[in-house]
Every structure is written in C-alpha cells, then in structure tokens.
Design an enzyme around this catalytic site. Structure first.
Site, PDB file in Angstrom:
ATOM      1  N   GLY A  12       0.838  -1.203   0.000  1.00 52.95           N
ATOM      2  CA  GLY A  12       0.000   0.000   0.000  1.00 52.95           C
ATOM      3  C   GLY A  12       0.868   1.245   0.000  1.00 52.95           C
ATOM      4  N   TYR A  49     -15.677  -2.508   6.977  1.00 59.00           N
ATOM      5  CA  TYR A  49     -14.315  -2.076   7.301  1.00 59.00           C
ATOM      6  C   TYR A  49     -13.965  -2.504   8.736  1.00 59.00           C
ATOM      7  CZ  TYR A  49     -10.483   1.328   8.006  1.00 59.00           C
ATOM      8  OH  TYR A  49      -9.287   1.948   8.274  1.00 59.00           O
ATOM      9  N   LYS A  60     -11.191  -5.028  10.246  1.00 55.85           N
ATOM     10  CA  LYS A  60     -10.150  -4.551  11.169  1.00 55.85           C
ATOM     11  C   LYS A  60     -10.134  -5.392  12.442  1.00 55.85           C
ATOM     12  CE  LYS A  60      -8.079  -1.401   8.796  1.00 55.85           C
ATOM     13  NZ  LYS A  60      -6.750  -1.715   8.261  1.00 55.85           N
ATOM     14  N   ASP A 103      -0.803  -7.209  -6.812  1.00 59.46           N
ATOM     15  CA  ASP A 103      -2.015  -7.274  -6.007  1.00 59.46           C
ATOM     16  C   ASP A 103      -1.694  -8.063  -4.742  1.00 59.46           C
ATOM     17  OD1 ASP A 103      -4.533  -7.994  -4.926  1.00 59.46           O
ATOM     18  OD2 ASP A 103      -5.473  -7.861  -6.906  1.00 59.46           O
ATOM     19  N   ILE A 104      -2.032  -7.513  -3.586  1.00 61.41           N
ATOM     20  CA  ILE A 104      -1.677  -8.154  -2.319  1.00 61.41           C
ATOM     21  C   ILE A 104      -2.366  -9.517  -2.157  1.00 61.41           C
ATOM     22  CG2 ILE A 104      -3.492  -6.992  -0.926  1.00 61.41           C
ATOM     23  CD1 ILE A 104       0.164  -7.725   0.114  1.00 61.41           C
ATOM     24  N   GLY A 114      -0.450   4.659  -0.998  1.00 59.37           N
ATOM     25  CA  GLY A 114      -1.629   5.159  -0.297  1.00 59.37           C
ATOM     26  C   GLY A 114      -1.288   6.285   0.663  1.00 59.37           C
ATOM     27  N   GLN A 115      -2.293   6.667   1.478  1.00 58.27           N
ATOM     28  CA  GLN A 115      -2.149   7.853   2.328  1.00 58.27           C
ATOM     29  C   GLN A 115      -1.022   7.682   3.355  1.00 58.27           C
ATOM     30  OE1 GLN A 115      -5.089   8.706   5.271  1.00 58.27           O
ATOM     31  NE2 GLN A 115      -4.896  10.920   5.050  1.00 58.27           N
TER      32      GLN A 115
END
Ligand code: AKB
Length: 323
Positions: free
Chosen positions: A8, A142, A146, A53-54, A11-12
């Site tokens: 990732g 989500y 998590k 792709d993970i 990503g952010q």
C-alpha cells in the site's frame, strides 16, 4: 529492521511511511509495493517499487525472498466508506491480503506491522476514553475486517511467534497524499477547499466528534512501535493511539483563525454519518504511552498551521494564507 517491504506504498500512510523509513534505512532497503505504479508519488520514485495485487501470495513470497525482507509494513487496504459500498471486495482485499502477509511472514521469519483503526469499534463500545481492551462489535465491513485482522495478528503471534505489532489509527490528516474512501476524509478535504475557495461543504454533521492525528505523528508511531524492545510490550498489537479529538465545527474554527473569510456548510451524507456515529469519540491511549512511550507532537493548532503552510506551498500561487 533492515530490509523492509511496505504494501500500500502509494496510499495515504504508505507514501509518507516509505519515505520516512528510507531516511532511517539504507536506500535500497525499502521496497515499496503498490497495486499500481503511480508516477506522481514520491515514495515510488525514492525506493524500489513493485506493482502487484496483495491477494497474489506467490508474488508476495517471491518479493520477500528476493529482497530478503525482514519486516513488512502491511498498509494495503480499502477504507471505511468504500468498503461499505463494496463489502465483498473489502473483505477479499483486507482479509486475504493480511492472511497472505502473515503466512509469508511466518514462513520467512518477518516481523509485521498491521494498522487497525477506530473503525474496529462499534456502537456498543464506550465512546469516551475508549479503553484499550473493551467491547468490539463494529457494524461496518471495514470494522469487521479490522477487528478480524487484529484477532488474526494475535493468533499468529501466539501460535507461530510472528512478531506482529499494530496500532488503531484515528482519522489521518496529511498534505502530501489525499485519503480516498474514508469517513474521516473531510478533515483533509477541508484544507484544500479552505485554500482554494475559502469555503467547504462538509459531509458529516458539525458536532461529529472523532479522534484525529497529523501524518508525521502517525508515521513516527508506526516506526517507534516497531523499534521498541519486545520485552516492554504487553499488548504488541492494536494499540489505541490518538492526538486530538475534534468536530468539523472545531476544525473549521481553527482554520478560520488563519483564513478569516473561510466558511463551512453542511450537507450530510447518511452513509458516512452512520459510520462516524458508530465509532468512538475519543480513545484512551495510556497503554501505548506506558508500554512504548507514545506521545504525539502535533496539537490541533500546530497541525492546522503546518497543514495550511505546507499545502499552500504545494498548491503554490493558488492562494494566500494569513495569520
Ligand atoms: C477511514 O475513515 O476509513 C479511516 C479510518 C479512521 O480508519 N481514515
């Protein structure tokens, strides 16, 4: 922690963590993995970058073995709002991805960092001073991924002695890479709007209180936790952390101190509001403080000032900041 893989990485969190790791490790020791090659992301230019792709475990294994990776920062995941739109895909990416990372780590003796979230809690969790160990019954996909991820990490640590550690991140604010598909994204979007048009229409209600953190603190937290001697850790995984607990109204008031003409309005998105309403308002992060010395640097006022300065610079010429 000498040879690191960041999934990732575009990503952010990943784009900034990759650069920070690179500054504290040797240049080629940080491998950035993302689903796609994004030319505009500094992190992918600054490190070896591999696009895969993970969910592809064979490629993950090849990368870990080829570069003799000893630590995986596993950041690839779908965020809360997009996971609610595409729940099956969210389960697949978030859970298959994590399972692959843990399996490859088990077979290749890697340590793992896993970012959980305030989204791992639900409406039955105490909303104020949410304890480290408490009720976790999230009502979003989500959150389901998590909390399942936290449990899977605990399992790999207990049964296979994989050194897996993690944090429950609040909403993250950054001027470098925009979030995408999160419920707390308003806290980033508001800065772009304030600088570009001096007005922002918020998709959460004015008094929606959530924990937030400036990205430099989020990156430091991940690195410090992974560098802590394990003998100091009782929890290892899923540490509550926070830096500030704020509402859109409070964030707008702080921005207004620098841009007096800034105005906020509200047009509530019922899906993201329902997600936010199911999350705690303020986490108790005392276990992180005691076990590995967690302490954020940025308060609300310091974060807003730095965000406005740095973002204005990035958007250079488009706007003028006072204060
Ligand atoms: C999101 O809004 O989905 C994330 C988070 C709080 O985990 N920023």
């Amino acid at each position: 922690m000498e040879k690191v893989l960041v999934t990732g990485a575009t990503g952010q969190i990943g784009s900034e963590l990759t650069l920070a790791l690179r500054q504290s490790l040797r240049f080629n020791s940080v491998i950035a993995a993302g689903y796609s090659q994004k030319d505009n992301i500094e992190a992918t230019k600054a490190s070896t970058h591999i696009a895969f792709d993970i969910r592809d475990r064979a490629t993950l294994k090849k990368v870990v073995q080829k570069y003799q990776i000893d630590t995986i920062f596993h950041l690839a995941s779908l965020l809360s709002a997009v996971a609610e739109e595409r729940p099956q895909e969210a389960w697949d990416i978030n859970m298959t991805g994590l399972f692959n990372v843990l399996e490859v780590a088990r077979l290749n003796q890697c340590a793992v960092f896993f970012p959980s979230s305030i989204g791992a809690f639900g409406p039955k969790t105490p909303a104020m001073n949410t304890p480290q160990d408490t009720i976790q019954r999230p009502t979003t996909m989500y959150g389901v991924t998590k909390v399942s991820g936290e449990l899977l990490c605990d399992y790999y640590q207990k049964h296979y002695a994989v050194d897996v550690r993690g944090l429950r991140y609040p909403g993250l604010i950054s001027y470098k890479t925009q979030a995408g598909g999160g419920t707390t994204d308003y806290a980033v979007d508001i800065f772009y709007a304030a600088l570009q048009s001096q007005s922002y229409c918020c998709f959460l209600k004015a008094d929606t209180q959530l924990d937030m953190m400036y990205m430099p603190d989020a990156v430091n937290a991940a690195i410090s936790l992974m560098q802590t001697d394990s003998k100091h850790l009782t929890h290892h995984n899923a540490f509550n952390i926070t830096a500030m607990s704020i509402t859109p109204k409070q964030l707008a008031a702080e921005i207004k101190r620098h841009i007096p003409e800034f105005k906020i309005s509200y047009q509530v998105d019922p899906i993201r509001q329902a997600i936010a309403d199911s999350w705690p308002k303020h986490l108790d992060d005392s276990c992180a403080q005691h076990e590995w010395g967690w302490h954020p640097q940025y308060t609300l006022s310091a974060m807003v000032k730095d965000m406005l300065d740095k973002l204005a610079n990035k958007l250079s010429g488009v706007c003028h900041v006072t204060g």
